[in-house]
Design a protein around this motif. Structure first.
Motif, PDB file in Angstrom:
ATOM      1  N   VAL A 179      39.170 -14.398  74.547  1.00  0.00           N
ATOM      2  CA  VAL A 179      39.122 -13.329  75.529  1.00  0.00           C
ATOM      3  C   VAL A 179      38.018 -12.368  75.131  1.00  0.00           C
ATOM      4  CG1 VAL A 179      40.444 -11.495  76.604  1.00  0.00           C
ATOM      5  CG2 VAL A 179      41.586 -13.576  75.863  1.00  0.00           C
ATOM      6  N   ARG A 196      36.384  -9.220  74.312  1.00  0.00           N
ATOM      7  CA  ARG A 196      36.959  -7.947  73.918  1.00  0.00           C
ATOM      8  C   ARG A 196      35.850  -7.004  73.492  1.00  0.00           C
ATOM      9  NH1 ARG A 196      40.749 -10.612  69.736  1.00  0.00           N
ATOM     10  NH2 ARG A 196      39.266 -12.251  70.143  1.00  0.00           N
ATOM     11  N   VAL A 219      47.842 -19.588  73.470  1.00  0.00           N
ATOM     12  CA  VAL A 219      48.375 -20.572  72.548  1.00  0.00           C
ATOM     13  C   VAL A 219      49.436 -21.411  73.243  1.00  0.00           C
ATOM     14  CG1 VAL A 219      49.624 -20.928  70.418  1.00  0.00           C
ATOM     15  CG2 VAL A 219      47.948 -19.098  70.586  1.00  0.00           C
ATOM     16  N   LEU A 233      55.039 -16.825  67.255  1.00  0.00           N
ATOM     17  CA  LEU A 233      55.275 -17.235  68.636  1.00  0.00           C
ATOM     18  C   LEU A 233      55.654 -18.714  68.695  1.00  0.00           C
ATOM     19  CD1 LEU A 233      54.953 -16.256  71.636  1.00  0.00           C
ATOM     20  CD2 LEU A 233      52.811 -17.513  71.581  1.00  0.00           C
ATOM     21  N   GLY A 272      42.953  -9.838  58.359  1.00  0.00           N
ATOM     22  CA  GLY A 272      43.161  -9.942  59.795  1.00  0.00           C
ATOM     23  C   GLY A 272      43.263 -11.390  60.252  1.00  0.00           C
ATOM     24  N   ARG A 292      35.241  -9.532  64.246  1.00  0.00           N
ATOM     25  CA  ARG A 292      36.414  -8.918  64.849  1.00  0.00           C
ATOM     26  C   ARG A 292      37.578  -8.892  63.873  1.00  0.00           C
ATOM     27  NH1 ARG A 292      35.598 -11.463  70.273  1.00  0.00           N
ATOM     28  NH2 ARG A 292      34.190 -10.018  71.306  1.00  0.00           N
ATOM     29  N   PHE A 293      37.500  -9.732  62.851  1.00  0.00           N
ATOM     30  CA  PHE A 293      38.634  -9.842  61.934  1.00  0.00           C
ATOM     31  C   PHE A 293      38.165  -9.723  60.489  1.00  0.00           C
ATOM     32  CE2 PHE A 293      39.903 -12.065  65.717  1.00  0.00           C
ATOM     33  CZ  PHE A 293      41.227 -11.704  65.888  1.00  0.00           C
ATOM     34  N   ARG A 331      46.233 -13.503  73.836  1.00  0.00           N
ATOM     35  CA  ARG A 331      45.954 -14.569  72.892  1.00  0.00           C
ATOM     36  C   ARG A 331      47.141 -15.511  72.759  1.00  0.00           C
ATOM     37  NH1 ARG A 331      42.333 -14.610  69.499  1.00  0.00           N
ATOM     38  NH2 ARG A 331      43.683 -15.402  67.869  1.00  0.00           N
ATOM     39  N   ASP A 332      48.299 -14.922  72.674  1.00  0.00           N
ATOM     40  CA  ASP A 332      49.468 -15.763  72.467  1.00  0.00           C
ATOM     41  C   ASP A 332      49.776 -16.591  73.698  1.00  0.00           C
ATOM     42  OD1 ASP A 332      51.152 -13.462  70.287  1.00  0.00           O
ATOM     43  OD2 ASP A 332      49.547 -14.879  69.974  1.00  0.00           O
ATOM     44  N   ALA A 333      49.496 -16.007  74.852  1.00  0.00           N
ATOM     45  CA  ALA A 333      49.670 -16.775  76.077  1.00  0.00           C
ATOM     46  C   ALA A 333      48.761 -17.996  76.040  1.00  0.00           C
ATOM     47  CB  ALA A 333      49.343 -15.910  77.286  1.00  0.00           C
ATOM     48  N   ASP A 371      45.040 -21.212  66.336  1.00  0.00           N
ATOM     49  CA  ASP A 371      45.166 -22.616  66.725  1.00  0.00           C
ATOM     50  C   ASP A 371      44.763 -23.623  65.662  1.00  0.00           C
ATOM     51  OD1 ASP A 371      45.995 -22.255  69.441  1.00  0.00           O
ATOM     52  OD2 ASP A 371      44.022 -21.391  69.771  1.00  0.00           O
ATOM     53  N   ARG A 400      50.832 -14.160  63.544  1.00  0.00           N
ATOM     54  CA  ARG A 400      51.383 -13.791  64.856  1.00  0.00           C
ATOM     55  C   ARG A 400      51.496 -15.004  65.764  1.00  0.00           C
ATOM     56  NH1 ARG A 400      48.498  -9.439  63.608  1.00  0.00           N
ATOM     57  NH2 ARG A 400      46.656 -10.302  64.599  1.00  0.00           N
ATOM     58  N   GLN A 405      47.092  -8.985  71.991  1.00  0.00           N
ATOM     59  CA  GLN A 405      47.896 -10.053  71.439  1.00  0.00           C
ATOM     60  C   GLN A 405      48.567 -10.885  72.530  1.00  0.00           C
ATOM     61  OE1 GLN A 405      47.077 -10.403  68.439  1.00  0.00           O
ATOM     62  NE2 GLN A 405      48.031 -12.380  68.741  1.00  0.00           N
ATOM     63  N   SER A 451      46.333 -12.900  62.155  1.00  0.00           N
ATOM     64  CA  SER A 451      46.197 -13.578  63.440  1.00  0.00           C
ATOM     65  C   SER A 451      46.954 -14.907  63.427  1.00  0.00           C
ATOM     66  CB  SER A 451      44.711 -13.808  63.707  1.00  0.00           C
ATOM     67  OG  SER A 451      44.522 -14.803  64.658  1.00  0.00           O
ATOM     68  N   GLN A 496      55.315 -25.522  70.581  1.00  0.00           N
ATOM     69  CA  GLN A 496      53.877 -25.752  70.625  1.00  0.00           C
ATOM     70  C   GLN A 496      53.279 -25.542  72.014  1.00  0.00           C
ATOM     71  OE1 GLN A 496      51.791 -26.594  67.831  1.00  0.00           O
ATOM     72  NE2 GLN A 496      50.488 -25.838  69.460  1.00  0.00           N
ATOM     73  N   ALA A 520      46.447  -4.015  65.511  1.00  0.00           N
ATOM     74  CA  ALA A 520      46.207  -5.057  64.524  1.00  0.00           C
ATOM     75  C   ALA A 520      44.865  -5.721  64.781  1.00  0.00           C
ATOM     76  CB  ALA A 520      47.314  -6.091  64.591  1.00  0.00           C
ATOM     77  N   GLY A 521      44.470  -6.593  63.824  1.00  0.00           N
ATOM     78  CA  GLY A 521      43.152  -7.218  63.875  1.00  0.00           C
ATOM     79  C   GLY A 521      42.933  -8.024  65.151  1.00  0.00           C
ATOM     80  N   GLY A 522      43.894  -8.805  65.536  1.00  0.00           N
ATOM     81  CA  GLY A 522      43.759  -9.583  66.765  1.00  0.00           C
ATOM     82  C   GLY A 522      44.145  -8.697  67.922  1.00  0.00           C
ATOM     83  N   ARG A 523      43.197  -8.362  68.789  1.00  0.00           N
ATOM     84  CA  ARG A 523      43.423  -7.279  69.725  1.00  0.00           C
ATOM     85  C   ARG A 523      44.483  -7.545  70.789  1.00  0.00           C
ATOM     86  NH1 ARG A 523      41.949  -3.323  66.754  1.00  0.00           N
ATOM     87  NH2 ARG A 523      40.837  -5.003  65.831  1.00  0.00           N
TER      88      ARG A 523
END
Lengths: 346, 341
Positions: B69, B71, B61, A315, A304, A299-300, B57-59, A180, A311, B54, A308, A321, B49-52
């Motif tokens: 979340v 984890r 966004v 999306l 990573g 965590r990253f 998380r994307d939801a 974000d 990805r 996914q 993040s 947005q 991947a690093g961001g578990r």
């Protein structure tokens, strides 16, 4: 013991996220959010107070609410969002007022947490590959941002010396990327062009936004004091940042890149603030073992964090947005204070 | 001289030691410590991947609800890396290319010959210390290439941070295993990563000295290399190099030009006189390079201290310097021809 926490800059990404995280903590009794604008993230029970940029009313608020912890996230670590003078007002004068309020006689504040940046180490050819917290920067200060952050840290150091009863924590964050947050690097990556300085491919570190919020929460809840670097493990070349982030490199002239290529950057709506110029040449690495020793786990990794971002960006490219949260003052007041709302534990 | 006979007997016609050939990968895993942490991370980390989660998380966004979340604490994985550049900037792929390009120079131009290679440890950190010479010193690439070739161990070359300021050159230098010479870097390489680090304690004074001063070792800095070795608890392995002085002899230096071009020194070399300023700046004379690895020095001090006795450090540094100087004289005594060795 129930904690009463004041979060500054609750209208910024950082403050909002930290307030959200603290709200979920049962041990935190009160979360008080201060900001110059309205919060940009939905908050459950945070009390929001609007203040001016330099927080001149802060001492009154601290006295009235008897907070014991202050999380100071309203420090600008990206000089592309405001002018040098405004930056100084926000960072230095804002911190000055905050520390004055926290250190006033009869204060209830026992812990002050300040968010800083690894920009304070600078970036120069003579740097060690990994800066420890006690390492000194090897090049003189050149950018306004670095100067203001160093000034802030000096203020915080003096404050810690004068107020031994207050635990003082400074977290120096590496460049942040995530799903974000908007930073110069994320803006560039979203435009699919990352400015680079021709002939240089430095190693850089990133920290993911979740790790940033978690680290602030970690030091706040466990009352850990001291100076800590926060960055994802490993380093990656600038070119790989572009690659992982789905962008191409835009090579700029190695001589005076920002001056020569300013029209180009302006045309392509790219950002390369002065503090990133040196970074894009020589990179930077910080040693994060001190924070890990306090029990914090990342965590990253650096890669990573870029992944993040990528990805989330994929999306966004597909679905856009999404709706933006708008703070409704009356609604929030109703949920917090109306007698009509049935609250747990009453 | 029993230890040197091994390499002498194993030396082939073209002057190489021929150790039992192993694949580089095997050689590395035998050492137990793999060069880049990324490789380890890739093996350890699952393919996630690093961001578990996914989707969660994307939801978040899309509804602009960036709620973290909760984890399980998993170690971060690095499997999204695409290049093999390690945390020091070294890339095995670039190294491989450099090895392929440099090998003919190593074998046929300099006809490099080693003595006592078995004194370089096959595992664990060690600080390699050598004399430094030639306007553009050929000794660093020769030592780095030679040890990688013969022992299958990477060598990180510590050098003046001036290299980093030069576009392209700085990046290539870093990818090929160059690291800015900083005490902290050396300590991490030797102690934390247990690697071989190569350092030239003479620094810039070595290659900038004139031909008339050849094979006269300059001051060994302030003995910082000894202190670093003590702190990291690793041995110092001195390496004497003969031939580099004649590969690109410095006739005189121009301080004004150096100042103007912001170079550490501006040499006028015999190569430039013989071959012209451009070709001469990049071409070495085809001299024979002979390297002798001396007995490693270990220090019986407690590692990890902030500071060590300055007098002890200076004494030890001076001893290493004296031994290197003796070895150089010894090698020069045995040398009959500069070109043929």
């Amino acid at each position: 013991m129930a904690r009463r926490v004041l979060v500054t800059g609750v209208d910024t990404f950082w403050g909002g996220r930290v307030a959200q995280a603290l709200e979920r903590e049962p041990s935190v009794d009160l979360v008080l959010g201060m900001g110059t604008g309205e919060p940009k993230v939905p908050l459950e029970r945070t009390e929001f107070v609007r203040a001016d940029q330099t927080y001149s009313i802060l001492s009154r608020i601290v006295r009235a609410t008897r907070v014991d912890t202050v999380v100071h996230t309203f420090l600008v670590t990206n000089s592309s969002v405001m002018t040098g003078r405004a930056l100084h007002e926000v960072n230095v004068i804002g911190t000055l007022n905050l520390l004055a309020a926290a250190g006033a006689s009869g204060t209830t504040v026992r812990h002050v947490i300040v968010k800083s940046s690894t920009h304070v180490y600078g970036s120069s050819p003579g740097d060690p590959a990994w800066f420890r917290e006690d390492a000194r920067r090897s090049a003189p200060v050149t950018t306004q941002l670095e100067r203001s952050l160093l000034e802030v840290e000096a203020l915080v150091r003096d404050f810690a010396e004068d107020n031994p009863q207050v635990a003082v924590t400074v977290l120096r964050f590496a460049n942040v990327l995530g799903s974000d947050i908007v930073t110069p690097v994320s803006t560039d990556l979203r435009r699919r062009l990352l400015p680079a300085i021709a002939g240089y491919d430095p190693l850089v570190q990133f920290v993911e936004e979740d790790d940033v919020v978690r680290s602030l929460e970690h030091v706040a809840l466990r009352r850990i004091d001291g100076l800590y670097n926060v960055a994802g493990a490993g380093k990656l070349p600038w070119s790989e940042v572009a690659h992982l982030g789905g962008a191409r490199l835009l090579p700029l002239s190695p001589v005076a890149p920002r001056l020569v290529c300013a029209p180009l950057l302006r045309l392509a709506r790219l950002e390369l603030p002065p503090e990133l110029e040196a970074l894009a040449r020589y990179g930077r690495g910080v040693d994060t073992s001190r924070l890990v020793e306090t029990g914090f786990s990342y965590r990253f990794t650096s890669a990573g964090a870029v992944g993040s971002f990528a990805r989330a960006n994929n999306l966004r490219r597909s679905v856009g947005q999404g709706p933006v949260y708008r703070y409704e003052r009356d609604l929030e007041q109703f949920f917090r204070h109306s007698r009509a709302v049935v609250r747990e534990g009453e | 001289m029993a230890s040197t006979t091994r390499s002498a007997s194993a030396t082939g016609r073209d002057g190489h030691v021929q150790p039992p050939r192993r694949t580089r990968q095997a050689a590395r895993s035998e050492q137990g410590d793999v060069v880049d942490a990324e490789v380890v991370a890739r093996q350890v980390g699952p393919s996630t991947a690093g961001g578990r989660p996914q989707s969660d998380r994307d939801a978040d966004v899309s509804t602009s609800l960036p709620v973290a979340v909760a984890r399980a604490d998993e170690p971060p994985s690095d499997d999204q890396r695409r290049s093999d550049v390690d945390e020091w900037g070294r890339s095995e792929r670039v190294r491989e290319l450099a090895r392929r390009l440099y090998d003919p120079v190593y074998r046929f131009w300099f006809r490099v010959e080693w003595e006592g290679l078995d004194r370089i440890p096959l595992t664990g950190g060690a600080l390699l210390v050598a004399n430094h010479a030639g306007a553009v010193p050929p000794d660093a690439p020769v030592i780095m290439h030679g040890i990688e070739r013969e022992l299958g161990r990477p060598v990180y070359g510590l050098a003046d941070s001036f290299f980093r300021t030069v576009p392209v050159v700085g990046t290539l230098w870093s990818r090929a295993g160059g690291v800015p010479a900083h005490p902290d870097n050396a300590y991490r390489l030797l102690h934390d990563r247990r690697q071989l680090a190569l350092v030239f304690p003479e620094g810039i004074k070595g290659p900038s000295k004139r031909y008339a001063d050849r094979y006269r070792l300059r001051r060994f800095g302030r003995g910082g290399f000894v202190e670093t070795a003590m702190r990291a608890g690793v041995p110092v392995v001195p390496i004497a190099v003969v031939g580099a002085e004649e590969a690109m002899p410095v006739l005189f230096r121009s301080n004004q030009l150096a100042h103007l071009l912001r170079l550490p020194y501006f040499p006028v070399t015999a190569n430039m006189v013989a071959l012209g300023p451009l070709l001469g700046a990049v071409t070495y004379f085809p001299v024979k390079l002979r390297l002798r690895v001396l007995e490693p020095v270990t220090y019986d001090v407690e590692p990890g201290l902030e500071r060590y006795s300055k007098s002890r450090v200076m004494d030890e540094a001076e001893q290493v310097r004296a031994r290197l100087q003796d070895a150089l004289h010894d090698l020069l005594r045995e040398r009959r021809s500069v070109i043929f060795g």
